[in-house]
Design an enzyme around this catalytic site. Sequence first.
Site, PDB file in Angstrom:
ATOM      1  N   SER A  58     -17.682  -7.564   5.809  1.00  0.00           N
ATOM      2  CA  SER A  58     -16.548  -6.819   5.267  1.00  0.00           C
ATOM      3  C   SER A  58     -15.477  -7.768   4.750  1.00  0.00           C
ATOM      4  O   SER A  58     -14.584  -7.369   3.991  1.00  0.00           O
ATOM      5  CB  SER A  58     -15.940  -5.912   6.343  1.00  0.00           C
ATOM      6  N   HIS A 100     -38.355   2.287  18.899  1.00  0.00           N
ATOM      7  CA  HIS A 100     -37.195   1.405  18.793  1.00  0.00           C
ATOM      8  C   HIS A 100     -37.579  -0.071  18.755  1.00  0.00           C
ATOM      9  O   HIS A 100     -36.916  -0.873  18.097  1.00  0.00           O
ATOM     10  CB  HIS A 100     -36.248   1.674  19.963  1.00  0.00           C
ATOM     11  N   GLY A 118     -20.490  -6.242  10.699  1.00  0.00           N
ATOM     12  CA  GLY A 118     -19.131  -6.106  10.186  1.00  0.00           C
ATOM     13  C   GLY A 118     -18.557  -7.359   9.566  1.00  0.00           C
ATOM     14  O   GLY A 118     -17.550  -7.305   8.852  1.00  0.00           O
ATOM     15  N   PHE A 119     -19.203  -8.497   9.789  1.00  0.00           N
ATOM     16  CA  PHE A 119     -18.650  -9.757   9.274  1.00  0.00           C
ATOM     17  C   PHE A 119     -18.536  -9.746   7.750  1.00  0.00           C
ATOM     18  O   PHE A 119     -17.578 -10.296   7.180  1.00  0.00           O
ATOM     19  CB  PHE A 119     -19.516 -10.944   9.721  1.00  0.00           C
ATOM     20  N   TYR A 155     -28.355   4.783  22.938  1.00  0.00           N
ATOM     21  CA  TYR A 155     -26.993   4.500  22.489  1.00  0.00           C
ATOM     22  C   TYR A 155     -25.997   5.269  23.357  1.00  0.00           C
ATOM     23  O   TYR A 155     -25.561   6.365  23.024  1.00  0.00           O
ATOM     24  CB  TYR A 155     -26.810   4.886  21.025  1.00  0.00           C
ATOM     25  N   SER A 181     -27.636  -3.052  10.745  1.00  0.00           N
ATOM     26  CA  SER A 181     -26.731  -4.214  10.720  1.00  0.00           C
ATOM     27  C   SER A 181     -26.617  -4.800   9.317  1.00  0.00           C
ATOM     28  O   SER A 181     -26.654  -6.019   9.147  1.00  0.00           O
ATOM     29  CB  SER A 181     -27.202  -5.287  11.708  1.00  0.00           C
ATOM     30  N   PRO A 182     -26.446  -3.963   8.278  1.00  0.00           N
ATOM     31  CA  PRO A 182     -26.455  -4.466   6.903  1.00  0.00           C
ATOM     32  C   PRO A 182     -25.219  -5.275   6.534  1.00  0.00           C
ATOM     33  O   PRO A 182     -25.219  -5.971   5.512  1.00  0.00           O
ATOM     34  CB  PRO A 182     -26.532  -3.184   6.066  1.00  0.00           C
ATOM     35  N   LEU A 183     -24.179  -5.201   7.367  1.00  0.00           N
ATOM     36  CA  LEU A 183     -22.959  -5.978   7.118  1.00  0.00           C
ATOM     37  C   LEU A 183     -22.806  -7.096   8.147  1.00  0.00           C
ATOM     38  O   LEU A 183     -21.701  -7.576   8.388  1.00  0.00           O
ATOM     39  CB  LEU A 183     -21.734  -5.063   7.146  1.00  0.00           C
TER      40      LEU A 183
END
Length: 328
Positions: free
Chosen positions: A217, A131, A214-215, A57, A209-211
């Site tokens: 939100s 990973h 970000g979508f 990262y 990536s649980p959202l």
Amino acid sequence: MRYRRLGKSGIKVSVMGLGCMGMTHAYGAPSDETEMIKQMRLAAELGINFFDTAECYTGTDADGHIVYNEELVGRALAHIRDSVIIASKFGVSHAANGMLVTDSRPETIRKSIEGSLRRLGTDHIDLYYQHRPDPDIPPEEVAGAMSDLIREGKICAWGVSEARTEYIRRADAECGMTAVQNRFSMMYRSYEDMLPDVADMDIAFVAHSPLANGFLSGRYDGTAQFDKRYDYRSDMLQFRPESIDKNHELLALLDRFSNEKNASPAAISLAWLISKGIIPIPGTRKAERLRENAGAADIELTKEETASIDAALDGMEMSEVFGGHKTA
């Protein structure tokens, strides 16, 4: 904040963690270091004790210098190191074409752990993930390397990201595994059939990536512009203008539960995961969003409510969604 045991390790973590990747990588140019340190320390004040990073990262600042996410995490948490759980990862690098290159040879793992310990400024990593599975290295060989690192005190527990049940079983049989970190959200449920299997093995399921990046939100209307150089969302299918209409029913479902529970759509999405025994690790650069996300731990969804959401998702039209980078 509520806490739970992290798989068979006995490590106690908050029911929701903080994914730190986006502070330096994939979601725009690296943010101001001082502000991101404040963000991580705010997370700790809110009761979040589970922080996720990785050796790959990295980002590039305005002066062309590489910014290492692990270094940022290490500086932010140094003063509370003994009271937080840090997870990092080894085994992939980013190729120029955007693909992931896997390398989990034992000699590479050895170099990776030493580099991560140095960047984090610590003598151990609490949870160390492979990973991605490496098609050239058997899971038993990776697990053997993890066993060595545990014996040496350099890691406390280990796991794997983006793996299926067969791989996990083989690795776990060689060296007991603590967690699997896979993509999971209301828009990406491809690993749902694995939940009973990992539970039977006493392995925690951590959702990155649980959202849906970000979508979920509910704050995107199709007009957002993302920097094509720094922000992976510029190519993600769920953020295309036509996707807003395709996801109307999903967003309406989130709005309904948001009103009922007096919470944000993001918090509802996270509470749904928590109700399934999953540990989400959403990331954000904004204190307001962080506080909203942390509020998910206070939302109680009944079994009936969770089941009703599942049933609605099963019969719902959605747009395509980003499913991860391909490996070379």
